[in-house]
Each structure stands twice: as C-alpha cells, then as structure tokens.
Scaffold this active site. Structure first.
Site, short mmCIF file in Angstrom:
data_model
loop_
_atom_site.label_atom_id
_atom_site.label_comp_id
_atom_site.label_asym_id
_atom_site.label_seq_id
_atom_site.Cartn_x
_atom_site.Cartn_y
_atom_site.Cartn_z
N GLY A 237 4.01 7.33 -10.43
CA GLY A 237 3.09 6.37 -9.78
C GLY A 237 2.13 7.12 -8.88
O GLY A 237 1.76 6.64 -7.81
N GLY A 238 1.70 8.28 -9.36
CA GLY A 238 0.86 9.17 -8.54
C GLY A 238 -0.61 8.84 -8.56
O GLY A 238 -1.43 9.65 -8.12
N ARG B 14 5.30 8.25 -3.87
CA ARG B 14 4.71 7.92 -2.57
C ARG B 14 4.16 6.50 -2.60
O ARG B 14 3.34 6.17 -3.45
CB ARG B 14 3.61 8.90 -2.21
CG ARG B 14 3.02 8.60 -0.86
CD ARG B 14 1.81 9.45 -0.56
NE ARG B 14 1.22 9.00 0.66
CZ ARG B 14 0.34 8.00 0.76
NH1 ARG B 14 -0.06 7.36 -0.33
NH2 ARG B 14 -0.13 7.63 1.91
N HIS C 275 7.45 0.51 -2.37
CA HIS C 275 7.21 -0.61 -1.43
C HIS C 275 6.44 -1.75 -2.11
O HIS C 275 6.36 -2.84 -1.56
CB HIS C 275 6.54 -0.14 -0.14
CG HIS C 275 5.05 0.04 -0.21
ND1 HIS C 275 4.22 -0.20 0.87
CD2 HIS C 275 4.24 0.42 -1.22
CE1 HIS C 275 2.97 0.04 0.52
NE2 HIS C 275 2.96 0.41 -0.74
N ASP D 189 1.54 7.75 -14.33
CA ASP D 189 1.14 6.43 -13.84
C ASP D 189 0.91 5.57 -15.07
O ASP D 189 1.05 6.04 -16.22
CB ASP D 189 -0.11 6.50 -12.94
CG ASP D 189 -0.13 5.36 -11.90
OD1 ASP D 189 -0.21 4.18 -12.32
OD2 ASP D 189 -0.08 5.62 -10.70
C1 LIG Z 1 0.45 1.92 -3.87
S1 LIG Z 1 -0.01 2.89 -5.23
C2 LIG Z 1 0.42 4.53 -4.69
C3 LIG Z 1 -0.33 5.61 -5.41
C4 LIG Z 1 0.00 7.01 -4.95
N1 LIG Z 1 1.40 7.35 -5.14
C5 LIG Z 1 -0.40 7.17 -3.50
O1 LIG Z 1 0.48 7.18 -2.64
O2 LIG Z 1 -1.61 7.26 -3.22
C6 LIG Z 1 1.24 2.52 -6.42
C7 LIG Z 1 1.04 3.23 -7.73
O3 LIG Z 1 2.12 2.87 -8.59
C8 LIG Z 1 1.59 2.69 -9.88
N2 LIG Z 1 2.49 1.85 -10.68
C9 LIG Z 1 2.73 0.52 -10.54
N3 LIG Z 1 3.57 0.08 -11.48
C10 LIG Z 1 3.89 1.16 -12.22
C11 LIG Z 1 4.72 1.33 -13.36
N4 LIG Z 1 5.38 0.29 -13.90
N5 LIG Z 1 4.83 2.56 -13.87
C12 LIG Z 1 4.15 3.61 -13.34
N6 LIG Z 1 3.34 3.51 -12.26
C13 LIG Z 1 3.21 2.29 -11.71
C14 LIG Z 1 0.27 2.02 -9.62
O4 LIG Z 1 -0.60 2.06 -10.75
C15 LIG Z 1 -0.24 2.82 -8.43
O5 LIG Z 1 -0.98 3.94 -8.81
#
Ligand SMILES: C[S@@+](CC[C@H](N)C(=O)[O-])C[C@H]1O[C@@H](n2cnc3c(N)ncnc32)[C@H](O)[C@@H]1O
Length: 396
Positions: A235-236, A298, A302, A260
C-alpha cells in the site's frame, strides 16, 4: 485589570515584531508556542467566537475549491505572483466579475490575498500553493470530495440509531455517494479524484514527520544478499516512501518492492529509482513475495476496521519467514486526556470514509497480537501535532 491586558497586548505586539522568519523556527519550539497561544485564545475569547468558527469554518475549503475551479490560483502562479486588477484577473479566469469580486473578497479577508486597492489583489504566500498539480491544491480537492460525506454524517447516525460504524461497505461514505462500493473501488472509477488522493499521499515531510528508516537502525539490522528481497512496501502509493528509502540507502543490498492497487501503480508517472520493482497487488489476496526481510505498511491499516485489517495481516503473516519483520507505521491516538484536535478529527474522518478508526498504541498492539504477531518494539515519534509510532512485529 485593563492595564494587565494592555501590558499583555504590548508584550505580544513586540513578540510579533521580533519573531524569527518561519523557516528559522524549530518545529518543537513552534508547537510549544502555538500551544500557549491556543490556551490564551480559549481563555480570552467569548463563546460566540468558537461558535462562529464551528459554524463557518467549512466555507474556507469550499471557496478555495471554487477559486480553483475558476482558475484564480493558476492565474497568479502563471503570472509568478504579480499583483492583478480585477479586470486583468477576470480576463484570465472563468466566471463573471461579480462572482470573482466576492470570491476575492473572501480570500483576502482570510489572508490568502491582500487587497491593495478597491479592485486589485496581491497574492500572499498561501495563494501560490493552491495551483493545479500542487499537493496542497490536491488536498483541497480531495478533502472537498470527502466533505460531501461529512455533510451526511448526521443523517447516517439518525438512520442507524447512533451506532459506531464497523463495516467498510456501509460507512457514511456509501450513504453520501449512494454507492455500494468500498471507497477505494469508487476512487478507481473516478480518475481525477484518484489522482488527487495519490498526490495527497505523497505530501511533504513537513506534514509527515520522520521517515521510518530514520527511526529504525536499518543498516545494522536489515541486511540481506543482493538477490533477496529486503523490503516490501505494501500500500505504498506511488512509491514516495520506498524511493526515499532507496535515496537514503543507495548501496544497501537487496531488492525493493512497491505494492499497491493497479489504479495506483498505473498512475506512476516518473520511472522509480533503479532497484525498485512496482507490483499491482491487492493486499487481501495471498502475498506474492514470500520470505522478504521486511514488510512495511504506512498508514494503510488505519483505513480499515479490525475485521479487514486482520484479513490483510493474515496474508502478510503467511508470507513471512522466521527472520522476516513487519513494520506498521501508523498514527496513534494518545491514551491521555490531551488529544490534539487533528488526531481526534482524523479519527472521525476514518470513521466517515471507511468505518475505520485512529487507534491508540494499546489498540494497535492488540490488533497485531490478535493477528498472530509478536510486537517486539514500538518506536514512538511526535510530529507536528500528530503522534505516530512504528510497530516492529515478528512471527514469534
Ligand atoms: C492512506 S494511503 C497510504 C499510502 C502510503 N503508504 C503513505 O503512507 O503515503 C493507503 C494506501 O493503501 C492502498 N490500498 C488500499 N487498499 C488496498 C489493497 N486492497 N491492496 C493494496 N493497497 C491498497 C491505497 O491505494 C493507498 O495507496
């Protein structure tokens, strides 16, 4: 009494004129001083002032969003901050002069522009950050989208008898946008909103606090051979964290993997630094990288209530080997009485969009333990008004 107040006014006025430039002030000193100023303000102001703020503060984001739509900020960015008359500005933006004048009056009254004559405006520093493609500009767009949900929160709770939301598919978001999709699915169908979201996630160091690899002794503890995977950033987003890691440790052996959802990975515009592999991966499906030295998330968990957070943690646990370590880098809400307003507000935000929550340190540890991890250490950190912690977890 009057003299105490007038002495205080003189002291503050002189403190203001002696204040060092903003970039010369350390964050900790700034926050300490702002804390005192806030206390002074709440001790001093009569109730109608906080009531006014509660009632009217949402107009700021809406009017800035309208000014963006009209092209006001872009016009000033294009002219490199030149003062403009209403007539000149009007020839560079959408909309009629009557509306433009009212929008500019609001923005000037809120210290985004300075009105220099009855119809000319000089941009203040804040006016120059809201143009197209800027992260603060995208923050306005993104939170304006989310604000439609805030407007429906009360209706949601009237309908469900004031029950705490726990289902990510039945949050206030679904009511507000009349959809059955999860917020992330919905975003993927709205490319401009998805782009604003991705941009907001890259927001600068200033808002984010220290990078995890400045907190954790990476060089001493995370050593692998060049053909092994050193780090998977789950989820980067568009790779801002993992690219910063690579920049910080250009020669550390091992592969770096960014994961992601496809709609995020596909929007990566610049090639990522050499040595980083980007993979579209849904973290609710089996983790394709087994036995990496470190898995990092990161502010991903949440976004999810416990049920789904546990589902995704199970996928990571299944992929880990005995010497793998999981880092969960998250906001934490203090157990103390003094929760900063931003932390309490983000908790409501998580609730309205995802039926999720901002967790306390104890709640994070309980979640990780419930998912079968051993929490080895919690590395705490205080950034601007927001506590974060890096949870280091292993299988045993
Ligand atoms: C709040 S953002 C945080 C992004 C990054 N880690 C940061 O801290 O800047 C949450 C991330 O989780 C990803 N995400 C949400 N659901 C996901 C899934 N099922 N599989 C992979 N990534 C996911 C979103 O696309 C997003 O980029």
């Amino acid at each position: 009494m009057a003299s105490v107040l007038s002495d205080l006014t003189s002291t503050l006025t002189s403190a203001l004129s002696n204040l060092p430039p903003p970039d010369k002030i350390q964050d900790a000193d700034r926050m300490q001083l702002l804390g005192v100023i806030n206390q002074l303000q709440s001790a001093l102001e009569p109730p109608q002032l906080p009531i006014q703020r509660f009632c009217f503060s949402h107009y700021g984001i809406v009017v800035i969003r309208i000014a963006q739509g009209m092209g006001v900020f872009d016009a000033f960015v294009k002219s490199q901050g030149k003062e403009m008359s209403l007539k000149e500005l009007s020839s560079n933006v959408k909309g009629d002069d009557k509306l433009l004048r009212r929008i500019m009056r609001f923005l000037s009254a809120h210290h985004i522009f300075k009105q220099t004559t009855s119809d000319s405006y000089k941009p203040l520093p804040l006016a120059m950050v809201f143009g197209t493609g800027s992260v603060p500009g995208d923050m306005i767009k993104h939170f304006h989208t989310n604000m439609q949900v805030t407007a429906k929160l009360f209706d949601y709770f009237e309908l469900n008898n004031y029950t705490n939301p726990e289902d990510a598919y039945d949050a206030p978001f679904q009511l507000a946008y009349n959809t059955k999709s999860h917020y992330f699915e919905w975003l993927s169908q709205n490319p401009t909103k998805q782009e604003a979201f991705n941009s907001v996630m890259t927001q600068s160091q200033q808002y984010r606090g220290a990078d995890w690899f400045e907190i954790y002794p990476v060089q001493e503890r995370l050593r692998v051979s060049p053909d092994q995977v050193l780090l998977v950033d789950i989820g980067g987003g568009v790779g801002h964290d993992i690219a910063a890691f690579k920049k910080h440790f250009p020669d550390l052996p091992g592969k770096l993997v960014l994961q992601d959802l496809p709609q995020v990975i596909e929007t990566i515009k610049e090639p990522l630094p050499e040595g980083i592999i980007a993979i579209s991966h849904n973290m609710f499906e089996p983790q394709p990288i087994s036995g990496a030295r470190a898995y990092y998330m990161r502010t991903v968990l949440h976004d999810f209530p416990d049920r789904q957070a546990l589902d995704t943690l199970a996928q990571i646990r299944d992929a880990m080997s005995e010497d793998s370590v999981l880092f969960v880098h998250e906001h934490t809400v203090s157990e103390d009485l003094d929760v900063p307003p931003i932390a309490a507000t983000l908790d409501i935000h998580m609730m309205e969009i995802f039926s999720s929550l901002e967790r306390t340190e104890k709640e994070w540890i309980a979640l990780l333990e419930k998912a079968g991890f051993k929490v080895v250490k919690v590395w705490n950190e205080e950034s601007v008004g927001q506590s974060t912690a890096l949870f280091e977890a292993t299988l045993h």
